[in-house]
Motif scaffolding. Structure first.
Motif, PDB file in Angstrom:
ATOM      1  N   TYR A  25      -4.930   0.769 -10.609  1.00  0.00           N
ATOM      2  CA  TYR A  25      -4.715  -0.574 -10.062  1.00  0.00           C
ATOM      3  C   TYR A  25      -4.147  -1.568 -11.084  1.00  0.00           C
ATOM      4  N   GLN A  44      -0.554  -7.127 -14.975  1.00  0.00           N
ATOM      5  CA  GLN A  44      -1.461  -7.010 -13.826  1.00  0.00           C
ATOM      6  C   GLN A  44      -2.668  -6.167 -14.209  1.00  0.00           C
ATOM      7  N   PHE A  93      -8.270  -2.449   3.056  1.00  0.00           N
ATOM      8  CA  PHE A  93      -7.795  -2.901   1.749  1.00  0.00           C
ATOM      9  C   PHE A  93      -8.381  -2.106   0.588  1.00  0.00           C
ATOM     10  N   ASN A 107      -5.825  -1.549  -2.162  1.00  0.00           N
ATOM     11  CA  ASN A 107      -4.878  -2.634  -2.400  1.00  0.00           C
ATOM     12  C   ASN A 107      -5.329  -3.457  -3.609  1.00  0.00           C
ATOM     13  N   ASN A 159      -4.401  -6.214  -4.715  1.00  0.00           N
ATOM     14  CA  ASN A 159      -4.507  -7.648  -4.444  1.00  0.00           C
ATOM     15  C   ASN A 159      -5.827  -8.019  -3.780  1.00  0.00           C
ATOM     16  N   ILE A 161      -1.726 -14.419  -5.424  1.00  0.00           N
ATOM     17  CA  ILE A 161      -1.996 -13.339  -4.464  1.00  0.00           C
ATOM     18  C   ILE A 161      -1.553 -13.744  -3.066  1.00  0.00           C
ATOM     19  N   TYR A 162      -1.844 -14.963  -2.672  1.00  0.00           N
ATOM     20  CA  TYR A 162      -1.441 -15.420  -1.339  1.00  0.00           C
ATOM     21  C   TYR A 162       0.070 -15.371  -1.162  1.00  0.00           C
ATOM     22  N   GLN A 174       2.044 -13.325  -2.681  1.00  0.00           N
ATOM     23  CA  GLN A 174       2.505 -11.944  -2.778  1.00  0.00           C
ATOM     24  C   GLN A 174       2.081 -11.082  -1.595  1.00  0.00           C
ATOM     25  N   ASP A 175       0.995 -11.451  -0.930  1.00  0.00           N
ATOM     26  CA  ASP A 175       0.388 -10.535   0.029  1.00  0.00           C
ATOM     27  C   ASP A 175      -0.133 -11.282   1.248  1.00  0.00           C
ATOM     28  N   ALA A 231      -1.075 -10.137   4.082  1.00  0.00           N
ATOM     29  CA  ALA A 231      -2.216  -9.479   4.723  1.00  0.00           C
ATOM     30  C   ALA A 231      -3.522  -9.895   4.066  1.00  0.00           C
ATOM     31  N   VAL A 232      -3.526  -9.963   2.754  1.00  0.00           N
ATOM     32  CA  VAL A 232      -4.729 -10.428   2.057  1.00  0.00           C
ATOM     33  C   VAL A 232      -5.006 -11.884   2.402  1.00  0.00           C
ATOM     34  N   LYS A 233      -3.959 -12.699   2.443  1.00  0.00           N
ATOM     35  CA  LYS A 233      -4.131 -14.112   2.814  1.00  0.00           C
ATOM     36  C   LYS A 233      -4.756 -14.236   4.189  1.00  0.00           C
TER      37      LYS A 233
END
Length: 552
Positions: A43, A50, A109, A112, A114, A163-164, A166-167, A169-171
């Motif tokens: 990861y 990262q 997730f 993932n 993120n 993160i929001y 970039q992703d 789905a996570v947001k």
């Protein structure tokens, strides 16, 4: 009957558990467990800065490390534990859903990055940190005034926004975000649901922009002005933060069974590792506690009367009660210390290690490990014999950016003065001096802003492993350096706070009198070198100003 507290220290690579007798301060047993997924490099993408850690690494390692303690102590010892507390690296936040579950613990997730904890040294949010700094400095109320005036890519809000962006789905799945130290505490108490989740003063004050001056966190309008993606997040955070001597909750039946501890024992509020380490070092006004490892974290305290209205520029925050209740805790640090030495070791050993693997069918890894183990020792021994001169090679310690003073993760290290006669010990000497100069810049900033620093107490592996590094620091800093005896100072600080939360002591100061670590060694500055290092320090500052375009 003897009573014990448990300190749990989550570092970058591993978790340590320490069992302490609250009546005597004796350290009964300790154990360490490496995070399995992290050890495999999963990861993470170092080339992109990262660094992510899976929550299962934290949970699995907790069960293993605590249960391993019971094999090291007499039967029945676990039954006498009255409290526990956590310290962790930070800022290391994770996204949680509406039920308070980290997203990486859900099927969607689970792989993932993120959705995992964003480790303190993840620097992917440089752009976001700059935008937050600009917004705060342009605002009618500067919400960074108590955080050094600069927001860092290592901290909560910058990481969340990155993160929001970039992703999506996570947001969409994230209800809120929580720091590692606060999540571990809530997990033990069964209070991870957002409606019950409470946070400690340490993480919120130093990384989340919490301050009593504005009644908690900045308002939602401020974060919305940075980026509408942050809209509403601050409203999910409980502004009623607590100091680490307070009771966060009681150990649940589930975790009692998993850890072999009595159900219902006290769990104290968590904090960052360096702040707990300062507690174990008996931190007081005028003394800087420096946790020296891969990076450093510097902690001191002062009274509200001494600090007055001063907002110290370029540090990682000044927070009432973040270390000791009733005192202002001040944090600074370097983004690389031991990491810089490790970088140089890997650099000089690259041809050797690769040649070993080419020439040997088996045993190359073992032989390479043996060579690596002695390389820094030999470099240190030879560097220690070199004279110190104002014409020596100069270097910067910014190989991982600059944390303080004046956070800037975009700057890089540099070396100047190299000629054909330069060898590895000379270069290593310059790097060690660079880390000492970087630390000196921090103490000088504190002093310039009216925070007294008269001596230094150091914690961490480097302080026990390298006389050369420590003596160089004493010479560069021109002040005494005390080395703590405890091998697990951060975990000890957590155990001290757990003892206060459990009611074993009325105050942190009373607990420290019995449980804080003694000093095992002292380094004094060599007067013959102090003046030369003053000259070399000016060269360090000049080089830094050149590399950073005058921003050093």
């Amino acid at each position: 009957m003897s009573r014990y507290t448990l300190g749990l220290d989550y570092g970058s690579d591993s978790v340590r558990a320490l069992l302490v007798d609250v009546a005597t301060g004796a350290e009964l047993a300790s154990h360490m467990v490496n995070y399995p997924r992290w050890a495999e490099g999963r990861y993470c993408e170092p080339a992109r800065d990262q660094y992510r850690q899976h929550p299962l690494d934290y949970v699995d390692s907790l069960v293993e490390v605590v249960n391993a303690l019971w094999s090291k102590v007499p039967a029945g010892t676990a039954e006498k534990v009255v409290g526990l507390s956590f310290d962790t690296t930070g800022s290391t936040p994770v996204a949680i859903n509406a039920d308070g579950v980290p997203l990486a613990l859900t099927d969607e997730f689970s792989e993932n990055p993120n959705a995992m904890f964003v480790l303190w040294k993840d620097h992917t949010a440089l752009k976001e940190a700059s935008e937050i700094t600009q917004a705060a400095n342009n605002n009618d109320v500067n919400y960074l005034s108590y955080m050094g005036g600069i927001y860092s890519s290592e901290w909560y809000w910058a990481k969340v926004l990155h993160i929001y962006r970039q992703d999506a789905a996570v947001k969409a799945a994230a209800h809120s975000w929580v720091e590692h130290c606060d999540w571990m505490t809530a997990l033990m108490c069964g209070t991870t649901h957002p409606s019950q989740l409470q946070m400690g003063r340490c993480a919120t004050g130093h990384k989340l922009m919490w301050n009593e001056a504005w009644g908690g966190f900045p308002p939602n309008d401020f974060f919305n002005s940075v980026d509408p993606l942050l809209d509403g997040l601050v409203d999910t955070l409980n502004p009623a933060t607590q100091t680490s001597d307070q009771v966060a909750g009681k150990l649940t039946a589930e975790w009692s069974q998993k850890l072999g501890l009595p159900e219902g024992i006290v769990v104290g509020y968590g904090a960052f590792d360096c702040h707990m380490g300062a507690v174990a070092a008996n931190v007081r006004e005028g003394v800087l506690t420096k946790v020296m490892g891969t990076s450093t974290c510097d902690i001191t305290v002062t009274t509200p009367e001494t600090l007055g209205e001063t907002c110290v520029k370029g540090i990682c925050g000044q927070v009432d009660g973040s270390v000791i209740p009733g005192l202002i805790g001040l944090e600074a640090g370097q983004s690389a210390f031991g990491d810089l030495y490790a970088w140089f070791k890997n650099l000089v050993l690259w041809p050797t290690n690769n040649l070993l693997h080419e020439l040997m069918e088996s045993g190359a890894d073992e032989l390479a490990s043996k060579i690596e183990a002695v390389t820094l020792q030999r470099l240190s021994a030879d560097a220690a014999q070199l004279p110190v001169s104002a014409t020596d090679i100069s270097a910067l310690d910014w190989v991982n950016g600059r944390r303080t003073p004046d956070a800037d993760q975009t700057v890089s290290m540099a070396i100047t003065g190299i000629k054909m006669g330069a060898d590895a010990p000379q270069l290593f000497k310059a790097l060690v001096e660079a880390t000492a100069f970087g630390a000196r810049a921090i103490t000088e900033r504190f002093r310039e802003e009216g925070v007294p620093i008269n001596s230094v107490v150091v914690i961490g592996g480097i302080s026990k492993k390298s006389d050369y590094v420590m003596q160089t620091c004493a010479d560069v800093w021109n002040c005494p350096i005390d080395v703590l005896e405890s091998e697990q100072s951060c975990a000890l600080g957590a155990a001290i706070m757990a003892a206060v939360a459990a009611g074993e002591y009325p105050t942190v100061a009373a607990a420290q009198e019995v449980m804080a670590s003694p000093v095992c060694k002292q380094y004094l500055p060599d007067a013959s070198r102090v003046g030369i290092y003053d000259e070399l320090y000016q060269q360090y500052k000049t080089l830094g100003a050149y590399v950073s375009g005058g921003k050093a």
